[in-house]
Structures are given as structure tokens and as C-alpha cells.
Design an enzyme around this catalytic site. Structure first.
Site, PDB file in Angstrom:
ATOM      1  NE  ARG A   4      -7.587   4.371  -5.550  1.00 59.54           N
ATOM      2  CZ  ARG A   4      -6.764   5.360  -5.924  1.00 59.54           C
ATOM      3  NH1 ARG A   4      -5.595   5.505  -5.362  1.00 59.54           N
ATOM      4  NH2 ARG A   4      -7.109   6.211  -6.854  1.00 59.54           N
ATOM      5  CD  GLU A  20      -6.666   5.998  -1.233  1.00 57.68           C
ATOM      6  OE1 GLU A  20      -6.933   7.195  -1.381  1.00 57.68           O
ATOM      7  OE2 GLU A  20      -7.163   5.080  -1.921  1.00 57.68           O
ATOM      8  CB  SER A  47       3.212 -14.009  10.751  1.00 53.56           C
ATOM      9  OG  SER A  47       4.115 -14.627   9.859  1.00 53.56           O
TER      10      SER A  47
END
Length: 147
Positions: free
Chosen positions: A88, A91, A114
Site C-alpha cells: 500500500r 501504491e 531528506s
């Protein structure tokens, strides 16, 4: 022995002893997010921190020494993660990555966020429709330099 062997031993001891990451973090005096990453082999512990982790998880001196070695970062076994929870996040970056990039560049200019000068806070957020995961990430902006 290598660092991954120590990680596996830590996870096994965590399960066997019922230890929570927040408890480990409290003992070494750092956030649960950073502490978890360190125990999973993604960060370097100093000698004092490594000793505390070693005591909690029953590590020997050799294993404690491995906690103090700069790790090879990146813990995913495949380029595209197969674990549903981790997928996920993949995704999320696939769908919103260009949005993150565009908005960060619009707000800050040409550079990066960063992952070294970085903080994360993960909390459970109560919701009557089903609890939510609230993750706040904060990374220092690093502009690209001209030379």
C-alpha cells in the site's frame, strides 16, 4: 553470522517475550519509529543503545556488536513489495509520488526531502467508521546546488 540473523533473533525474542517496540524505545530513549527501524536492521545503534537492546532481546556480545555496524539499508526482498501493508505504501508512492514531487518543488524549489534528517510519528486515530492510521513524516528539504 550477519545482521539479518540478528534481526531474525530480535523478532523471535520479541514474539516469545511479548515485548512492544514502544517499550524498547522508552528504554533506549528514542522514538518508537526510529527504534523499530534500528531493531529491524535499518539504523545503527551506539554502544549504550545496543547493550540495552541486547539485554532486552537476550543477544550475545557478537550480536550486540552487529547492532553497531552501519547497515546496508533497504529491507524489501523484491522491487515491488508483496506484503499487502507494505504494498500500500508502494501504491501510495505510485499514485501520489508525482503529486508529492510537484507540490514539494512548488513550495521549496528543486530539491529533495531528506530521509536522513527525518522524523516520523505513527499513531492510532480513533474513528467511528473504523480506526485510522495517522503517519506524519518530516524530512529536511535539501536543495540541489549549482557548481
Amino acid at each position: 553470522m550477519e545482521r539479518n540473523d540478528v534481526t531474525r533473533k530480535i523478532i523471535a525474542a520479541k514474539v516469545a517475550k511479548g515485548i512492544r517496540w514502544a517499550t524498547v524505545a522508552e528504554r533506549i530513549g528514542l522514538s518508537k519509529e526510529w527504534t523499530t527501524a534500528a531493531c529491524l536492521g535499518q539504523m545503527t545503534l551506539d554502544a549504550k543503545q545496543a547493550q540495552i537492546v541486547g539485554e532486552l532481546f537476550g543477544l550475545d556480545e557478537n550480536e550486540i556488536a552487529w547492532l553497531q555496524v552501519v547497515p546496508y539499508k533497504g529491507s524489501l526482498p523484491t522491487a515491488v513489495p508483496t506484503d499487502p501493508l507494505i504494498y500500500r505504501f508502494y501504491e501510495l508512492v505510485s499514485v501520489y509520488g508525482t503529486t508529492f514531487k510537484e507540490l514539494i518543488h512548488e513550495e521549496f524549489g528543486d530539491g529533495i526531502m531528506s530521509a536522513i534528517d527525518f522524523r516520523m510519528d505513527l499513531q492510532r486515530e480513533a474513528d467511528p467508521k473504523g480506526d485510522r492510521v495517522n503517519i506524519v513524516m518530516s524530512g529536511k528539504f535539501l536543495p540541489y546546488k549549482t557548481y
